[in-house]
Design a protein around this motif. Structure first.
Motif: not given
Ligand code: MG
Ligand code: FPP
Length: 298
Positions: A66-69, A75-77, A213-215
């Motif tokens: 869900h996080d990747d959506v 990519t993941r891992r 956007g992640k501070v």
């Molecule tokens: Mg993520």
């Protein structure tokens, strides 16, 4: 013993009796299995323990799908993510399938374990929503960030350690604390690695958090350390695809103000606390897991 958990997950997936779902599951990278390692180290390899680890890993896998959506990740891992290869709809439903099957199986373990793990999933979901909100604009709200970090990452590690302690008849609060601190430090270090490691090591693009956007804490501390003009420049780089010069500027500024060290010591303090706690309980393996976390390369 990790193999017993892998076999249990495979069994749960094959019980769904759906060849397509099984083929999608086989495509997913299995990851570090950190939560499984914690659970097995705390509680041994009794069937209930293996089942608990399997359900936790399925929930974790579901949350990453869900996080990747949500993050629109490619990519993941280090390999193409399911949302990128098969589309958002498939990734969302695959997450829902793993997540709901895990819950069905949790009901067969123990009501207390089921309660601890399901409460963590509530926290996970609240944390992901908070992450989405906090990523909308630049902020320096450290308390809100740490709360989100706890919910999004530490809560499932905390629940893993607590559930294992329940199954092993060990003092649950001590192990809960262990999982909590380990989870917080894990995410803080992940945030640091996003800045210091190269994309090959990360299995995803480097300096990606700020672009998304992640501070994270290092960016907050950097902003606070900078002079007005440089603060304004940093803000122009927020949510931007960075070119080589811009990435270098961020890295140099982080170095100039010793931001990585400051962030690293914050994670280290959490780890040192639980190393002592586990040593006092004679849990050397658990104390070593904590040590390994802060002995990685930066
Ligand atoms: Mg993520
Ligand atoms: C990764 O964070 C995300 C998580 C650890 C949790 C995600 C949680 C949900 C999507 C809630 C829904 C849960 C279920 C079980 C349906 P990140 O984006 O900071 O890290 P990354 O770099 O690994 O993507």
């Amino acid at each position: 013993m990790i193999n017993a958990v892998e076999r249990k997950i495979n069994q749960y997936v094959s019980e769904l009796d759906d060849a397509y779902v099984s083929s999608l599951y086989r495509k997913l990278p299995s990851g570090k299995r950190l939560r499984t390692k914690l659970i097995l180290k705390i509680a041994g390899s009794d069937l209930k323990v293996v089942k608990t680890a399997a359900t936790v890993e399925m929930i974790h896998a579901a949350s990453l799908l869900h996080d990747d959506v949500i993050d629109d990740a490619n990519t993941r891992r280090g390999i193409i993510s399911l949302n990128a290869s098969s589309g958002n709809k498939t990734a969302i439903m695959m997450g829902d399938i793993l997540y709901s099957k895990a819950f069905l199986e949790l009901c067969n373990i123990s009501p207390e374990v089921a309660k601890v793990v399901s409460n963590a999933v509530v926290q996970l979901s609240l944390g992901e929503l908070a992450d989405v909100e906090l990523s909308k604009k630049f902020h320096t709200n450290r308390d809100a960030y740490l709360k989100m970090l706890y919910q999004k990452t530490a809560s499932l590690m905390e629940a893993s350690a607590e559930a294992a302690a329940i199954l092993a008849g060990k003092p649950r609060n001590a192990y809960r604390k262990y999982g909590h601190n380990l989870g917080m430090a894990f995410q803080m270090i992940d945030d640091i690695l996003d800045i210091t490691a190269d994309s090959k090591t990360l299995g995803k693009p480097a300096l990606h958090d700020f672009e998304e956007g992640k501070v994270t804490l290092p960016y907050m501390y950097l902003y606070e350390a900078l002079e007005d003009e440089d603060r304004a420049y940093l803000l122009t780089l927020y949510k931007k695809r960075l070119n080589a010069d811009e990435a270098l500027w961020i890295k140099s500024a982080m170095k100039k103000y010793a931001i990585i060290e400051k962030s690293y010591f914050e994670a280290k303090d959490l780890i040192v606390e639980v190393i002592k706690l586990m040593e006092s309980l004679g849990e050397d393996d658990l104390s070593n897991i904590a040590k390994e976390m802060i002995e990685r390369e930066f």
